[in-house]
Design a protein around this motif. Structure first.
Motif, PDB file in Angstrom:
ATOM      1  N   MET A 128     -36.036 -13.305 -70.475  1.00  0.00           N
ATOM      2  CA  MET A 128     -34.864 -14.158 -70.239  1.00  0.00           C
ATOM      3  C   MET A 128     -33.719 -13.799 -71.191  1.00  0.00           C
ATOM      4  SD  MET A 128     -33.924 -16.602 -68.259  1.00  0.00           S
ATOM      5  CE  MET A 128     -32.197 -16.521 -68.181  1.00  0.00           C
ATOM      6  N   GLY A 129     -34.102 -13.524 -72.452  1.00  0.00           N
ATOM      7  CA  GLY A 129     -33.075 -13.128 -73.426  1.00  0.00           C
ATOM      8  C   GLY A 129     -32.339 -11.873 -72.966  1.00  0.00           C
ATOM      9  N   GLY A 130     -33.085 -10.912 -72.455  1.00  0.00           N
ATOM     10  CA  GLY A 130     -32.484  -9.666 -71.965  1.00  0.00           C
ATOM     11  C   GLY A 130     -31.549  -9.911 -70.793  1.00  0.00           C
ATOM     12  N   ALA A 131     -31.954 -10.823 -69.899  1.00  0.00           N
ATOM     13  CA  ALA A 131     -31.123 -11.149 -68.730  1.00  0.00           C
ATOM     14  C   ALA A 131     -29.786 -11.737 -69.179  1.00  0.00           C
ATOM     15  CB  ALA A 131     -31.862 -12.140 -67.831  1.00  0.00           C
ATOM     16  N   LEU A 132     -29.851 -12.650 -70.145  1.00  0.00           N
ATOM     17  CA  LEU A 132     -28.607 -13.269 -70.643  1.00  0.00           C
ATOM     18  C   LEU A 132     -27.726 -12.222 -71.320  1.00  0.00           C
ATOM     19  CD1 LEU A 132     -30.121 -16.559 -72.094  1.00  0.00           C
ATOM     20  CD2 LEU A 132     -28.556 -16.387 -70.149  1.00  0.00           C
TER      21      LEU A 132
END
Ligand SMILES: NC(=O)C1=CN([C@@H]2O[C@H](COP(=O)(O)OP(=O)(O)OC[C@H]3O[C@@H](n4cnc5c(N)ncnc54)[C@H](OP(=O)(O)O)[C@@H]3O)[C@@H](O)[C@H]2O)C=CC1
Ligand SMILES: O=C(O)[C@@H]1CCC=N1
Length: 249
Positions: A1-5
């Motif tokens: 999720m961090g990478g997506a953001l």
């Protein structure tokens, strides 16, 4: 999720991003990658974004005690993990909790935001800017409501993808190829969602306008939710996710 953001932030937000991940090999575009907190030396930051699993926070966060500037803040996307637990792991800083969802990866996310009482306008505005770069953001005034956002919107894409998958499986059972079934189902979901958003009309009214008396939709809807079992299922779905968020506090 961090990478997506991060993929959205590096495109739309004017800030320098440093990622600390002991296992990531490839440097994310537009960000600096470091392996361990010691690699930061005495560098300090405005915002520490916590994107690890909630179960890891108590163990990992204390090592970050020197990375925030004195007026810095913690922002956490971890499901459930409370302000109280974050402040215990890393005392002395305001906390903004974020509950994003996966469509943030394409700038179409919905995020809930909650700030601890000691968070200032600069902290809140900064996090809001980040989340608006990835979609829309909704503030909630009570921390418990963020765990309810998790149950509805954070986990929500999982429910939607599962519903789409089952709908595609049903279309294949009716004789369509996998590709035809995907096109028919995803086109129908997309068109119907667009119609709700563009008309602003109530889903119930729109449902009624598809449903001819004694017609095919009525027959399908009777099987889908004639006895209210779909409504019950969705209530138990969100309740189960909320209960798990509470367990993760
Ligand atoms: N997935 C989702 O849709 C959503 C997730 N969240 C929250 O986001 C957080 C991450 O979840 P998710 O993205 O699904 O899980 P992932 O396992 O995909 O992400 C966790 C990340 O943390 C990294 N990591 C592991 N150990 C460390 C460490 N010691 N220091 C720094 N980084 C570390 C992992 O690295 P590596 O992959 O290299 O092991 C990985 O990049 C959770 O708190 C979750 O509740 C919130 C909303 C939606
Ligand atoms: O499943 C989870 O715990 C995370 C939080 C919301 C979506 N994914």
């Amino acid at each position: 999720m961090g990478g997506a953001l991060l993929t959205q932030w590096v495109k739309a937000v004017e800030a320098d991003f440093t990622i600390l991940d002991p296992f990531l090999d490839q440097q994310p575009e537009g960000a600096r990658l470091l392996k361990k907190v010691e690699d930061l030396g005495d560098e300090q930051f405005d915002l520490l974004i916590v994107a690890i699993k909630p179960q890891m926070i108590d163990e990992i966060l204390p090592a970050y005690k020197n990375v925030l500037a004195s007026d810095g803040a913690i922002a956490s996307i971890a499901a459930g993990c409370s302000v109280q637990r974050l402040k215990k792991a890393l005392p002395g800083f305001p906390v903004v909790r974020i509950m994003p969802n996966l469509p943030s990866a394409i700038g179409a996310g919905v995020a809930g935001l909650y700030a601890s009482e000691d968070a200032g306008k600069t902290h809140k505005d900064g996090v809001q800017e980040l989340m608006e770069a990835a979609g829309t953001a909704v503030w909630v005034g009570e921390e418990d409501m963020l765990d309810r956002v998790t149950a509805v919107a954070g986990s929500g894409p999982g429910y939607v993808f599962e519903i789409a998958r089952a709908y595609i499986e049903a279309a294949q059972e009716l004789g369509f190829s996998a590709e035809q079934a995907r096109d028919l189902v995803m086109g129908t979901l997309n068109g119907s969602i667009q119609m709700v958003l563009e008309t602003g009309d109530d889903p119930e009214n729109l449902r009624n306008s598809v449903t001819s008396k004694n017609g095919t939709t009525e027959a399908g809807l009777n099987a889908l939710n004639g006895d209210g079992s779909l409504t019950k299922l969705l209530k138990s779905t969100t309740e189960a996710a909320y209960k798990r968020a509470v367990e993760l506090r």
